[in-house]
Write a protein that holds these residues in place. Structure first.
Motif, PDB file in Angstrom:
ATOM      1  N   THR A 173      18.345  16.279 -32.505  1.00 40.79           N
ATOM      2  CA  THR A 173      18.619  16.310 -31.295  1.00 40.79           C
ATOM      3  C   THR A 173      18.779  15.900 -30.391  1.00 40.79           C
ATOM      4  N   THR A 174      18.559  14.687 -30.716  1.00 39.18           N
ATOM      5  CA  THR A 174      18.768  13.062 -29.656  1.00 39.18           C
ATOM      6  C   THR A 174      19.464  12.440 -30.791  1.00 39.18           C
ATOM      7  N   THR A 186      29.104  13.268 -33.011  1.00 40.79           N
ATOM      8  CA  THR A 186      27.618  14.113 -32.820  1.00 40.79           C
ATOM      9  C   THR A 186      26.991  13.115 -31.685  1.00 40.79           C
ATOM     10  N   HIS A 200      24.284  12.241 -33.950  1.00 36.82           N
ATOM     11  CA  HIS A 200      22.889  13.094 -34.086  1.00 36.82           C
ATOM     12  C   HIS A 200      22.567  11.954 -35.214  1.00 36.82           C
TER      13      HIS A 200
END
Length: 219
Positions: A207-208, A187, A189
């Motif tokens: 989440t970033t 991901t 992340h």
């Protein structure tokens, strides 16, 4: 020990069931008091079109639960990998429990003798108290409140590392820490794996997404 086998998008054959029952003897040998072993097989299809078989194992006892998983194109190979991880977790937990029993008990006050057992502290005598009260023994002033702080913050900086959650758990176990910071390769992340109660693990992610590695940009 009861064995429960289920498949999601995968046909669980009789041969696979027999192999699970055979391999489960390794777990029964190291964890004879375990109650149930849940085996879940899932087929994962990646964007690249490559199929993987994921085998998840959950070992449940009276007071704790252990989980492990592994992925491979062959579910039998994934089963073997998950079993190795699960057995290693159980072995570490048992070793930790044995070491805990061998450690001396914490400090406690002996009512009969008035001594502090288990603590390397010698109570001050009445003569010393009297000497301090009369000024015979000077009292050293401590640092002022302005310069003293009970909180010490240590700072460490590390280069980001991209890896899977499974690899991060292995790295955490290797260094012997209770958590491990990494970048999730699936991901991008920033994430942290950490120990939970028993033999369970948790993952916290931001989440970033993190900026990609230079090598990945070059490719």
């Amino acid at each position: 020990m009861d064995i429960n086998i289920s498949g999601v998008g995968v046909n669980v054959t009789d041969r696979f069931r027999s192999v699970v029952e055979e391999k489960s003897e390794r777990i029964a040998h190291i964890a004879p008091r375990a109650l149930t072993l849940d085996v879940k097989v899932t087929r994962d299809v990646h964007r690249s079109g490559v199929d993987e078989e994921k085998v998840e194992l959950t070992l449940t006892g009276k007071t704790a639960t252990a989980r492990a998983e592994a992925r491979n194109g062959d579910k039998f190979v994934a089963l073997e990998g998950a079993l190795d991880k699960l057995i290693e977790q159980v072995r570490r937990a048992k070793d930790k429990k044995v070491r805990g029993r061998a450690r001396p008990k914490g400090a406690h006050f002996e009512k009969n003798s008035g001594s502090l057992a288990g603590l390397d502290v010698q109570p001050v005598t009445a003569d010393v108290l009297q000497a301090v009260a009369t000024g015979e023994i000077p009292v050293v002033e401590e640092e002022s409140e302005e310069t003293y702080s009970p909180v010490v913050i240590r700072t460490k900086n590390f280069e980001p590392e991209w890896m899977t959650v499974e690899e991060a758990v292995d790295r955490m176990e290797l260094v012997g820490h209770d958590f491990f910071l990494f970048i999730d390769a699936r991901t991008d992340h920033p994430s942290v794996v950490y120990r939970r109660r028993g033999w369970d693990y948790g993952v916290i992610s931001l989440t970033t997404p993190a900026p990609p590695q230079e090598e990945r940009l070059a490719s």
